[in-house]
Design a protein around this motif. Structure first.
Motif, short mmCIF file in Angstrom:
data_model
loop_
_atom_site.label_atom_id
_atom_site.label_comp_id
_atom_site.label_asym_id
_atom_site.label_seq_id
_atom_site.Cartn_x
_atom_site.Cartn_y
_atom_site.Cartn_z
N ALA A 151 -5.94 -1.64 15.67
CA ALA A 151 -6.02 -0.79 14.48
C ALA A 151 -7.28 -1.10 13.68
CB ALA A 151 -4.78 -0.99 13.62
N GLY A 152 -8.09 -2.03 14.16
CA GLY A 152 -9.35 -2.34 13.48
C GLY A 152 -9.22 -3.39 12.39
N LEU A 153 -8.06 -4.06 12.31
CA LEU A 153 -7.90 -5.12 11.31
C LEU A 153 -8.63 -6.37 11.80
CD1 LEU A 153 -4.09 -4.70 10.56
CD2 LEU A 153 -6.00 -3.91 9.17
N THR A 154 -9.11 -7.17 10.86
CA THR A 154 -9.81 -8.40 11.24
C THR A 154 -8.81 -9.40 11.81
OG1 THR A 154 -11.34 -8.00 9.43
CG2 THR A 154 -11.36 -10.21 10.38
N THR A 155 -9.16 -9.97 12.96
CA THR A 155 -8.33 -11.02 13.56
C THR A 155 -9.21 -12.19 13.95
OG1 THR A 155 -8.54 -10.07 15.76
CG2 THR A 155 -6.63 -9.38 14.50
N GLY A 156 -8.61 -13.37 13.95
CA GLY A 156 -9.30 -14.56 14.45
C GLY A 156 -8.37 -15.18 15.45
N GLN A 157 -7.87 -16.40 15.13
CA GLN A 157 -6.80 -16.97 15.97
C GLN A 157 -5.52 -16.17 15.77
OE1 GLN A 157 -7.27 -21.22 14.65
NE2 GLN A 157 -6.15 -21.44 16.56
N GLY A 158 -5.33 -15.70 14.54
CA GLY A 158 -4.19 -14.83 14.21
C GLY A 158 -4.72 -13.63 13.43
N ILE A 159 -3.81 -12.83 12.86
CA ILE A 159 -4.26 -11.71 12.03
C ILE A 159 -4.76 -12.32 10.71
CG2 ILE A 159 -3.58 -9.55 10.90
CD1 ILE A 159 -1.22 -9.43 12.93
N THR A 160 -6.01 -12.04 10.38
CA THR A 160 -6.64 -12.70 9.23
C THR A 160 -6.07 -12.14 7.92
OG1 THR A 160 -8.63 -12.80 10.56
CG2 THR A 160 -8.89 -13.24 8.21
N VAL A 161 -5.52 -13.05 7.08
CA VAL A 161 -5.03 -12.61 5.76
C VAL A 161 -5.51 -13.57 4.68
CG1 VAL A 161 -2.97 -11.42 6.65
CG2 VAL A 161 -2.79 -13.82 5.98
N ASP A 162 -5.52 -13.05 3.44
CA ASP A 162 -5.95 -13.89 2.31
C ASP A 162 -4.72 -14.58 1.70
OD1 ASP A 162 -4.63 -12.00 0.75
OD2 ASP A 162 -6.46 -11.03 0.04
N GLU A 163 -4.92 -15.20 0.53
CA GLU A 163 -3.82 -15.99 -0.05
C GLU A 163 -2.67 -15.12 -0.55
OE1 GLU A 163 -6.89 -15.89 -1.11
OE2 GLU A 163 -6.91 -15.36 -3.23
N GLN A 164 -2.90 -13.80 -0.63
CA GLN A 164 -1.78 -12.90 -0.97
C GLN A 164 -1.24 -12.22 0.28
OE1 GLN A 164 -2.97 -10.37 -4.23
NE2 GLN A 164 -3.16 -12.11 -5.60
N LEU A 165 -1.61 -12.71 1.44
CA LEU A 165 -1.15 -12.21 2.73
C LEU A 165 -1.68 -10.82 3.08
CD1 LEU A 165 0.45 -14.56 3.78
CD2 LEU A 165 1.57 -14.08 1.62
N ALA A 166 -2.71 -10.37 2.35
CA ALA A 166 -3.29 -9.05 2.65
C ALA A 166 -4.29 -9.18 3.80
CB ALA A 166 -4.00 -8.49 1.42
N THR A 167 -4.23 -8.20 4.72
CA THR A 167 -5.19 -8.14 5.82
C THR A 167 -6.48 -7.51 5.29
OG1 THR A 167 -4.56 -5.92 6.48
CG2 THR A 167 -3.30 -7.74 7.47
N SER A 168 -7.38 -7.17 6.21
CA SER A 168 -8.63 -6.52 5.79
C SER A 168 -8.37 -5.09 5.30
CB SER A 168 -9.65 -6.54 6.93
OG SER A 168 -9.06 -6.04 8.12
N ASP A 169 -7.16 -4.58 5.50
CA ASP A 169 -6.74 -3.30 4.91
C ASP A 169 -5.76 -3.64 3.78
OD1 ASP A 169 -5.22 -1.03 4.24
OD2 ASP A 169 -5.42 -0.16 6.24
N PRO A 170 -6.09 -3.32 2.51
CA PRO A 170 -5.25 -3.79 1.41
C PRO A 170 -3.83 -3.24 1.39
CG PRO A 170 -7.04 -2.36 0.62
CD PRO A 170 -7.28 -2.57 2.08
N SER A 171 -3.51 -2.23 2.22
CA SER A 171 -2.11 -1.78 2.24
C SER A 171 -1.34 -2.38 3.42
CB SER A 171 -2.03 -0.25 2.26
OG SER A 171 -2.78 0.25 3.31
#
Ligand SMILES: Cc1cc2nc3c(=O)[nH]c(=O)nc-3n(C[C@H](O)[C@H](O)[C@H](O)COP(=O)(O)OP(=O)(O)OC[C@H]3O[C@@H](n4cnc5c(N)ncnc54)[C@H](O)[C@@H]3O)c2cc1C
Length: 383
Positions: free
Chosen positions: A248-268
């Motif tokens: 779906a084009g979300l950023t991934t590394g070892q896992g699905i990349t999320v910030d400290e609020q658990l948001a991926t590169s798509d804020p929804s």
């Protein structure tokens, strides 16, 4: 519209529960490719010892959860695509579900061992209740089990199945069990304790072939040795399920990349649990996902909260020699200091600047674990 959660493991269900504490109105739909039964996964690897039947392991049916969470649960429905532009997920049968916010809690895949041979249908893996059910049926009437892998899952099953009377052979490439968690002395303590239960080790080797041999199998190791068994349990590791997110084009590394609020590169879209890499941490255990769900519940309800990750030592449920460990980073430089007499050891890892950077307790010393956890700074402060 509303919230769609992909996955009904501990991460998916805990998120729905935490969200409902803050919002009782917004519709929730949980979609899962498995049966949707709620269970506590860590119980799978000490079920024999506790005398658990399969029915004991199921905590709630999907129907119970529909009532408890005022949610819809779609079982046996794999999501095949996330259409971010249209904000909808596509299911394997072609049905589409619109979302306002999406939570990806798809867990991890067991790593498939690269095996040759004609006995691969007797190689099992256990990463969910459905797989456990299949394994237990196969193990019923069997007596000899070969376990591939000396990590947490391999060691716990070795202990549990040996306690249940099975004859266990363990094969792994390292020289001691739990190589990623324990220094040598502590690994040796666990090795000795498992050996005391009758477990036979074939270390420094891997399984290369599994061939049929009468009703059982013959497993050929990398040094040419052959082990006869009734079945093989592969526990060589897990890999976060990131394909759906990556496609779906979300950023991934070892896992699905999320910030400290658990948001991926798509804020929804959010991710947590075994599939997620939270600010660089991939921690496939219950406490990290529980803390993540506690932050994500209010965040989804419009009260943003950052995840708190304190030091969360890993407990290994090997009753023959209990282990609690928080390993240093793989590339950390420093040394282990070991105190005690095997199997009751306290091991502390200090980096080159003299900071405590990891620890491991075995046997009776596990009761000291909280002292050291408190001495180390949180990974993520939360808030
Ligand atoms: C045998 C065993 C023992 C363990 N013991 C411990 C322990 O003692 N302590 C500890 O802290 N941790 C332990 N763990 C780890 C812990 O259980 C996991 O970290 C945790 O359960 C992961 O939960 P999850 O919800 O992220 O993933 P999962 O439970 O794997 O759930 C993933 C969900 O996603 C669904 N899914 C995946 N892809 C799709 C798709 N495309 N469409 C729809 N649905 C999809 C699956 O069907 C499933 O419902 C153990 C793990 C195992 C296997």
């Amino acid at each position: 519209m509303g919230i769609v959660i992909i996955g009904t493991g501990l991460a998916g269900y805990n998120t729905a529960r935490e969200f409902r504490k803050h919002d009782t109105e917004t519709p929730i739909t949980l979609v899962t490719s498995d049966s949707g039964r709620a269970y506590y996964k860590p119980r799978l690897s000490n079920g024999y010892r506790k005398g658990d039947t399969l029915a004991d392991l199921v905590q709630s049916s999907p129907q119970d959860l529909v009532a408890e969470l005022a949610a819809q649960v779609r079982s046996h429905s794999a999501v095949t695509r996330i259409d971010r532009e249209a904000k909808r997920v596509v299911l394997a049968d072609g049905e589409q579900l619109d979302y306002e916010r999406l939570v990806v809690a798809t867990g991890a895949d067991p790593i498939e061992p690269p095996l040759a041979g004609d006995g691969l249908d007797r190689v099992y893996q256990i990463n969910d209740l459905d797989e456990y059910e299949v394994f237990r049926q196969a193990a019923d009437g069997a007596s000899r089990i070969l376990i591939m892998g000396g990590g947490l899952i391999g060691c716990e099953f070795a202990n549990d199945l040996a306690d249940a009377g099975y004859s266990i052979e363990m094969v792994f490439p390292e020289s001691l069990p739990l190589p990623k968690l324990l220094p040598e002395a502590s690994g040796q303590a666990l090795y000795d304790a498992l050996e005391g239960l009758g477990v036979r080790f074939h270390t420094g080797r891997t399984v290369e072939r599994v061939d049929r041999d009468g009703e059982g199998v013959a497993a050929t190791l990398s040094d040419g040795a052959v082990i006869q068994a009734d079945l093989v349990l592969s526990a060589i590791g897990l890999r976060p399920r990131t394909t759906l997110a990556a496609e779906a084009g979300l950023t991934t590394g070892q896992g699905i990349t999320v910030d400290e609020q658990l948001a991926t590169s798509d804020p929804s879209i959010y991710a947590l649990g075994d599939c997620a890499e939270v600010c660089g941490y991939v921690l496939p255990y219950v406490m990290p996902l529980t803390n993540a769900a506690k932050a994500l519940g209010p965040t989804l309800a419009g009260e943003p909260k950052a995840v708190n990750y304190p030091v969360m030592p890993v407990t290994v449920k090997t009753s023959c020699c209990q282990v609690v460990a928080w390993p240093p980073d793989a590339d950390a430089e420093g040394e282990w200091h070991i105190d005690g007499v095997t199997p009751d050891l306290r091991a502390e890892f200090y980096d080159t600047e003299g900071n405590l950077a990891g620890f491991a307790f075995t046997g009776k010393r596990i009761k000291e674990r909280m002292q050291l956890s408190k001495q180390m700074p949180a990974l993520l402060p939360g808030g």
